[in-house]
Design a protein around this motif. Structure first.
Motif, PDB file in Angstrom:
ATOM      1  N   ALA A 232       0.805  -1.220   0.000  1.00 15.25           N
ATOM      2  CA  ALA A 232       0.000   0.000   0.000  1.00 15.25           C
ATOM      3  C   ALA A 232       0.840   1.272   0.000  1.00 15.25           C
ATOM      4  CB  ALA A 232      -0.926   0.010   1.218  1.00 15.25           C
ATOM      5  N   ASN A 233       2.161   1.113  -0.024  1.00 16.16           N
ATOM      6  CA  ASN A 233       3.074   2.261  -0.064  1.00 16.16           C
ATOM      7  C   ASN A 233       2.827   3.219   1.103  1.00 16.16           C
ATOM      8  OD1 ASN A 233       5.237   3.675  -1.192  1.00 16.16           O
ATOM      9  ND2 ASN A 233       3.896   4.977  -2.436  1.00 16.16           N
ATOM     10  N   LEU A 234       2.754   2.656   2.312  1.00 18.22           N
ATOM     11  CA  LEU A 234       2.526   3.460   3.505  1.00 18.22           C
ATOM     12  C   LEU A 234       3.793   4.209   3.907  1.00 18.22           C
ATOM     13  CD1 LEU A 234       0.514   0.870   5.651  1.00 18.22           C
ATOM     14  CD2 LEU A 234      -0.383   2.630   4.109  1.00 18.22           C
ATOM     15  N   ASP A 235       3.627   5.215   4.755  1.00 20.22           N
ATOM     16  CA  ASP A 235       4.770   5.966   5.266  1.00 20.22           C
ATOM     17  C   ASP A 235       5.684   5.027   6.049  1.00 20.22           C
ATOM     18  OD1 ASP A 235       5.899   7.601   7.828  1.00 20.22           O
ATOM     19  OD2 ASP A 235       5.864   8.865   6.028  1.00 20.22           O
ATOM     20  N   ARG A 236       6.897   4.871   5.617  1.00 23.44           N
ATOM     21  CA  ARG A 236       7.779   3.855   6.179  1.00 23.44           C
ATOM     22  C   ARG A 236       8.179   4.153   7.621  1.00 23.44           C
ATOM     23  NH1 ARG A 236      12.067   1.836   1.520  1.00 23.44           N
ATOM     24  NH2 ARG A 236      10.599   0.456   0.438  1.00 23.44           N
ATOM     25  N   LYS A 237       8.442   5.411   7.925  1.00 22.83           N
ATOM     26  CA  LYS A 237       8.826   5.730   9.302  1.00 22.83           C
ATOM     27  C   LYS A 237       7.692   5.396  10.258  1.00 22.83           C
ATOM     28  CE  LYS A 237      10.228   9.334  12.507  1.00 22.83           C
ATOM     29  NZ  LYS A 237      10.587  10.749  12.725  1.00 22.83           N
ATOM     30  N   GLN A 238       6.480   5.748   9.885  1.00 16.28           N
ATOM     31  CA  GLN A 238       5.346   5.466  10.759  1.00 16.28           C
ATOM     32  C   GLN A 238       5.145   3.966  10.922  1.00 16.28           C
ATOM     33  OE1 GLN A 238       3.745   7.939  12.495  1.00 16.28           O
ATOM     34  NE2 GLN A 238       3.018   6.129  13.608  1.00 16.28           N
ATOM     35  N   VAL A 239       5.413   3.219   9.866  1.00 14.54           N
ATOM     36  CA  VAL A 239       5.312   1.763   9.948  1.00 14.54           C
ATOM     37  C   VAL A 239       6.313   1.214  10.964  1.00 14.54           C
ATOM     38  CG1 VAL A 239       5.742  -0.370   8.664  1.00 14.54           C
ATOM     39  CG2 VAL A 239       4.345   1.428   7.637  1.00 14.54           C
ATOM     40  N   VAL A 240       7.540   1.715  10.926  1.00 14.83           N
ATOM     41  CA  VAL A 240       8.563   1.279  11.884  1.00 14.83           C
ATOM     42  C   VAL A 240       8.140   1.620  13.305  1.00 14.83           C
ATOM     43  CG1 VAL A 240      10.934   1.652  12.661  1.00 14.83           C
ATOM     44  CG2 VAL A 240      10.445   1.395  10.217  1.00 14.83           C
ATOM     45  N   LEU A 241       7.650   2.830  13.499  1.00 11.75           N
ATOM     46  CA  LEU A 241       7.216   3.248  14.835  1.00 11.75           C
ATOM     47  C   LEU A 241       6.030   2.406  15.322  1.00 11.75           C
ATOM     48  CD1 LEU A 241       7.503   7.138  14.504  1.00 11.75           C
ATOM     49  CD2 LEU A 241       9.055   5.581  15.697  1.00 11.75           C
ATOM     50  N   ASN A 242       5.113   2.061  14.410  1.00 10.10           N
ATOM     51  CA  ASN A 242       3.973   1.215  14.791  1.00 10.10           C
ATOM     52  C   ASN A 242       4.439  -0.179  15.204  1.00 10.10           C
ATOM     53  OD1 ASN A 242       2.198   3.298  14.275  1.00 10.10           O
ATOM     54  ND2 ASN A 242       1.540   2.532  12.276  1.00 10.10           N
ATOM     55  N   ALA A 243       5.448  -0.708  14.501  1.00 14.41           N
ATOM     56  CA  ALA A 243       5.976  -2.032  14.849  1.00 14.41           C
ATOM     57  C   ALA A 243       6.626  -1.998  16.229  1.00 14.41           C
ATOM     58  CB  ALA A 243       6.986  -2.478  13.791  1.00 14.41           C
TER      59      ALA A 243
END
Length: 370
Positions: free
Chosen positions: A350-361
Motif C-alpha cells: 500500500a506504499n505506507l509511510d515507512r517511518k510510521q510503519v517502523v514506529l507502529n511495529a
C-alpha cells in the motif's frame, strides 16, 4: 533492490555466483548422492534441490550441470568402460566450465526471475514464457552430442501456469535431458511436481563453516563480526555476505540496543532509528532492518517455545528475551510477530509511510512488553 545493495552485490557475485563458482563447501553428502545416482546408470531426469536461501543450492545445481555436460552422451560413458565418477568438480579452466560461466553453453538453459528495470529489483515471479521455453529446449537434439540440462533457479517463484508447464515435461520426460529445480520452499510446490522429482534437501552450514567462508570472501571483516554474522545468518553464507555488505550487523546492534529499553521505549531513539531507515528510499536500510526485526521476533518465539535461548548474536540478547518472556507468554509474542509481519507486508503493497510503519511495529512490542 536498492542502489546501495546492488552496488554491493557484484563483489559477492564475482566469487560466489553459482554459475561461476567452482567450489562447494559443506555439502559433501549431497554431492555424493548425485554421484551415486550418476554412477548407477539410472539418473533421475528431474531433481528438486531445496534448502534455506544462501546455503549453496544453486551452486550445487550448476556444479552438477557442468559435470553432466562434460560427460559423454547418454547411454555411452558408464557402460562404455569409464570408471565411476568420484567428484562433480570441474576446474575453472575447463571448457565446459567457461561456457557455463559465460552463459554460452548451447545445451544449458537457465530460467530465473528477471529484473524489473523500472523498480530496480527482481520481479516477484518467474515469467511463464521463460518456463515454456524449457520443454522445446529439452526435446531438441543436443548441440554438442551429449546431455541437455535446464536449471530453474527459484522454482518456487513460478506461478500456476509455469508449474503446469513443468508438470507436462515431468509427465513425459525427454531422453538425455536433465531438469534441476532449485527451491527455497520445495514443500510449497505442487505435490504432483514433488512426486515426479528426486528430492535433495541441503542442510544449513555449520557456524564454523560460515565463519571460514567469510574469512575467504570478506577478509576485512573482523573476527567478532564474522561470528556475529554467522549466527545472524543461521547457516547461510549467502545471507551472511549480504548482511555484511548491507551493514546489517550494525543495524541489528542498534535495533537490539533500542529494544533493550523495553518495556518502555526511548521515544527519541525510536524516532531517530525510523529517520535513519527512511532517510533515503534507495539505500536498502529499511528493507534490511525490517527483515531483521521479523527474524528476531520469530527467533525469540521459537526459543521461548523450546525453553532455551539461542547463542547471542550481540551481548544482551538473552537478558532482553528473558525480560520479555517474563512480561508475556508465547501466545502473545506469536501474535506480535504475526502482526509485525502483516504490517510490513501491507506497507510494501500500500506504499505506507515507512517511518510510521517502523514506529507502529516498535509500539506493538512496547504494548506487549508493558
Amino acid at each position: 533492490m536498492s542502489k546501495a545493495r546492488a552496488a554491493a552485490e557484484p563483489a559477492a557475485e564475482d566469487a560466489l555466483a553459482p554459475r561461476r563458482n567452482p567450489d562447494l563447501i559443506g555439502h559433501e553428502e549431497s554431492e555424493q548422492i548425485l554421484l551415486e545416482a550418476w554412477n548407477s546408470g539410472r539418473l533421475p531426469h528431474a531433481w528438486l534441490i531445496g534448502g534455506t536461501p544462501g546455503t549453496g543450492k544453486a551452486t550445487l545445481a550448476f556444479r552438477f550441470a557442468r559435470f553432466v555436460l562434460s560427460q559423454e552422451a547418454p547411454g555411452e560413458g558408464l557402460f562404455g568402460g569409464n570408471a565411476p565418477a568420484t567428484s562433480l568438480y570441474l576446474s575453472a579452466g575447463h571448457p565446459v566450465f567457461r561456457r557455463v560461466a559465460s552463459g554460452g553453453h548451447a545445451d544449458l538453459l537457465t530460467v530465473e526471475r528477471q529484473r524489473d528495470e523500472k523498480r530496480d529489483r527482481l520481479k516477484r515471479d518467474i515469467a511463464v514464457d521463460d518456463v515454456r521455453k524449457i520443454g522445446p529446449f529439452l526435446r531438441r537434439t543436443s548441440a554438442e552430442g551429449g546431455w541437455r540440462v535446464a536449471v530453474i533457479d527459484g522454482a518456487d517463484r513460478m506461478n500456476l501456469s509455469g508449474l503446469n508447464a513443468i508438470l507436462k515435461i515431468l509427465e513425459e520426460p525427454p531422453a538425455g535431458a536433465l531438469l534441476l529445480l532449485v527451491s527455497d520452499n520445495p514443500g510449497g510446490m505442487l505435490p504432483t511436481i514433488r512426486s515426479r522429482c528426486r528430492k535433495l534437501n541441503l542442510k544449513t552450514l555449520p557456524e564454523e563453516t560460515v565463519v571460514n567462508l567469510l574469512i575467504q570472501h570478506r577478509p576485512t571483516v573482523v573476527d567478532e563480526d564474522r561470528l556475529a554474522l554467522a549466527r545472524l545468518a543461521e547457516g547461510s553464507v549467502g545471507r551472511a555476505i549480504q548482511l555484511s555488505d548491507a551493514g546489517g550487523l550494525a543495524l541489528y546492534r542498534e535495533m537490539i540496543a533500542l529494544l533493550s529499553a523495553l518495556p518502555r521505549l526511548d521515544i527519541t531513539a525510536a524516532h531517530a532509528f525510523g529517520d535513519k531507515l527512511t532517510r533515503k528510499q534507495d539505500d536498502g536500510l529499511y528493507e534490511t532492518a525490517t527483515e531483521l526485526l521479523v527474524w528476531w521476533l520469530a527467533r525469540f518465539a521459537r526459543s521461548l517455545a523450546r525453553g532455551q535461548w539461542p547463542a547471542e548474536v550481540v551481548p544482551g540478547e538473552a537478558a532482553l528475551m528473558t525480560r520479555l518472556a517474563n512480561a508475556r507468554g508465547l501466545e502473545r509474542w506469536v501474535e506480535v510477530w504475526e502482526k509485525v509481519q502483516r504490517l510490513f507486508a501491507r506497507a510494501e503493497s500500500a506504499n505506507l509511510d515507512r517511518k510510521q510503519v517502523v514506529l507502529n511495529a516498535l509500539a506493538a512490542l512496547e504494548s506487549a512488553a508493558t
